[in-house]
Each structure stands twice: as C-alpha cells, then as structure tokens.
Design a protein around this motif. Structure first.
Motif, PDB file in Angstrom:
ATOM      1  N   GLU A 164      -3.413  10.029  -3.644  1.00 17.92           N
ATOM      2  CA  GLU A 164      -4.418   8.993  -3.908  1.00 17.92           C
ATOM      3  C   GLU A 164      -4.408   8.635  -5.392  1.00 17.92           C
ATOM      4  N   PRO A 186      -3.428   0.232  -3.046  1.00 18.79           N
ATOM      5  CA  PRO A 186      -4.398   0.875  -2.157  1.00 18.79           C
ATOM      6  C   PRO A 186      -3.750   2.060  -1.453  1.00 18.79           C
ATOM      7  N   ALA A 214       0.845  -1.203   0.000  1.00 18.31           N
ATOM      8  CA  ALA A 214       0.000   0.000   0.000  1.00 18.31           C
ATOM      9  C   ALA A 214       0.874   1.244   0.000  1.00 18.31           C
TER      10      ALA A 214
END
Ligand code: KG4
Ligand code: ZN
Length: 344
Positions: free
Chosen positions: A279, A288, A261
């Motif tokens: 993001e 993620p 992640a």
C-alpha cells in the motif's frame, strides 16, 4: 445479471459459491483439508483428491440452500480446470461438467490463477483494467499486467520457489506448524525483524523476477546456528520477503506502462505486513491500491464464480469435454525466466 455457481478444488480447499454478476456473493462454502495434511507437514495429493470427492457435492447442496436458489436458477457453472494438483482439479471439473450437463447450463472452465487475478474486482467495483498485479500464492509468484478478462502479460515470475512456498518451508523448518503462512506471520509479531541477517535474492536486478530458494536455505542455517529465537528468524524472514516483493514490484511499476492501479491477490496477500508495504509502495507511485479481503485472498470458490461471471459476460463458455490441466500459464507467450527451474 447472471447467477454463477463456482467450484474450487485445485489444492487443499474444497469450495462452492454462488455469485451474481453485480458482485453479490449469495453463498460461499469452504471445507479446508488442513487437518488431513497437518501430520505430513504439507499437502498430500492423493489424500487431497479423496477428500475433495467426499465433500464437493454436499458443499454444492449447502451453497444452493444458503442462497435459497435451485440449480435450475443458475445461469452457468464455473469450475477450476487448472493449474493445480490434477486429482483434485478433476474432482471439481467433473462435478461442474455433470451439473452443467444435468441442468442444461453452460460450463466455464476457469484458470485458478485468473480466479485470483480477478478477485479484487469482485471486492471492488472501482478497480478497472488495466492494472498491475502481484499474484502471490503457494504455487506462484508473478507480476502480471492485467489488460482484461483472459488477457495477461507476465512481467516476472519466480526462478525457483513461490513466496507462499517459502513461508510454508520456513514454518516447517522452525516447527511452527501447517499451513505455514499464517503461522510465520503470527510468530513474526513477537520477533525482531532486524535480529537475523538474511539475504534478499535478486534485489536490484534489472528484470523484476523473484527468487526465494536461497532465503529458505539461509533460514535453515540460521536455525541450525542455534543462537536465534524462532520468532526472530520468522520476523527477519518475513521482512526479507517484504523487501524482495517491494523491490521487485517497484521494478515492475517502473517498466509497466499504463497501469491504473497496483493490486495484490493470492494466499500470501492475506499477510498484513506485506499488504501494508505494498500500500505504501502504491502511494509512493501515486497509484490506487487494491487488495481483496482476507477470505478472498486464500483459495475459495467465490473468486472462481466471479471469474466465471466475468467470462460469461464476455461470451466465453467451454465444451463439456475440456480437459483438466495441471499446468496452465495465464500468459502462454511468456518467456521462461533466466535461470528458471520448472515453475511456469
Ligand atoms: O492462494 P492460496 O490459498 O493457494 C494457492 O493457490 O497456492 O495460497 C496459499 C499460500 C500458502 O503458501 C500459505 O502459507 C500462504 O498462501 N499464506 C500466507 C498467509 N496466509 C496464507 N502467507 C503469508 N502470510 C499469511 N498470512
Ligand atoms: Zn490459489
């Protein structure tokens, strides 16, 4: 299940929190010293230490009352032991030691940076090791490969200023007030990010290190040119920081093998433009993305209690004579960045 009392006092926030190891925050109290430091445009260490002394014990009492628990119910006491302003760190650590001694509970000396680094795991049970972490605060700007509790590989750091420091200095130069990060973010909303040409230091460099000192100097020159609106300088500055963070973090994604992640933490992670850009970067790389809620980004004691909970679960407690540390790198084996100033 363990109940941990956490104490934080490394900079200009005094905080106490009670957290259970299944991610329940029973109480978190915070006293900010912003009003004390505002007249000086920055944190004055001596004033900070005195203010921590005044409010630390009442905050602990309030947190216990909020959570409706007694000190005797607590399984361990976690206190920030560094890095930070040494006078302030000592206040929290000594308080933690006294409480641990009086209650006969173990002490956990927490690295403030580990508090930030693990805070996204308090907010989200789906975040597992190993992850790639962008740690951006007032004192630090690092990319870390987080392998587990107490296990950090530093991939990059700043060779001069931290990102938060650049926000604070820009706010000061533009007369936007203190603390600088939120002030620059608010001003930038009303500005044009393309209005002022500013440099992107180290963009494209092979190693994912950061540099913000040149950007700050460019902001000073743009201000002194007298032709730009402060909100345009703020927006252009924020965009330059975003571009640098994104380019450098992409570089780290390219070289870091096995991260599950992309994670951001620290005070600067409260910035919405930065969160959105990261993001999008995570999505481009099929990773993620995790960012703690805003109140967990800036300094607080819940993240210290949580890091304490993670360390307690791993059997890591500390002796009562452990020393406060003004400097305390998460990865002691990390080499100095080339061209580095004094920041670790
Ligand atoms: O993590 P933190 O609370 O304290 C340190 O450990 O340094 O980070 C404080 C830093 C300050 O430099 C502050 O200006 C910055 O985080 N910051 C922000 C924002 N909120 C706080 N920077 C940019 N945008 C924000 N919204
Ligand atoms: Zn911090």
């Amino acid at each position: 299940m363990a109940l941990i009392l956490g104490l934080e006092s490394s900079c200009d926030e005094t905080a106490a929190a009670l957290v259970i190891s299944d991610r329940v925050v029973l109480a978190h109290r915070l006293a900010t010293q912003e009003a004390h430091h505002r007249p000086f445009g920055g944190v004055v260490p001596e004033i900070a230490a005195r203010a921590h002394v005044e409010v630390m014990t009442p905050l602990v009492e309030q947190a216990l009352a909020d959570a409706q628990v007694r000190l005797a119910d607590v399984d361990a006491i976690a206190a920030t032991a560094g890095p930070g302003l040494i006078g302030g760190v000592m206040v929290g650590l000594v308080t933690g030691k006294a409480l641990a001694h009086a209650a006969g509970k173990p002490l956990i000396a927490v690295n403030h940076l580990e508090g930030h680094a693990l805070s996204p795991r308090l907010a989200n049970p789906d975040l597992h090791f190993p992850y790639l972490l962008l740690l951006v605060s007032g004192g630090h700007c690092q990319l870390l490969f987080v392998e587990g509790v107490g296990r950090y590989k530093r991939l990059a750091t700043t060779i001069d200023d931290a990102a938060g420091e650049a926000f604070d200095k820009t706010a000061k130069l533009l007369g936007l007030g203190f603390p600088g990060g939120p002030a620059v973010e608010a001003a930038a909303k009303a500005g044009n990010a393309k209005a002022v040409p500013l440099p992107r230091p180290l963009l494209g460099a092979k190693e994912p290190h950061f540099s913000f000192a040149g950007l700050k100097s460019a902001v000073l020159r743009a201000r002194d040119a007298g032709v730009h609106k402060p909100e345009d300088i703020a927006a252009s500055f924020q965009q330059a920081v975003v571009d640098c963070l994104i380019d450098r973090t992409q570089r780290a994604v390219d070289v870091a093998d096995g991260a599950t992640a992309l994670v951001v933490a620290g005070g600067v992670a409260a910035n919405q433009t930065i969160r959105q850009a990261l993001e999008a970067l995570a999505a481009r790389n099929g990773l993620p993305f995790f960012a703690p809620p805003l109140w967990l980004c800036t300094d607080n004691a819940a993240m210290i209690a949580w890091a304490g909970a993670e360390r307690f679960a791993a059997g890591l407690t500390d002796p009562l004579d452990i020393a406060a540390r003004p400097r305390w790198p998460l990865d002691p084996d990390a080499e100095k960045a080339r061209g580095a100033g004094v920041k670790a």
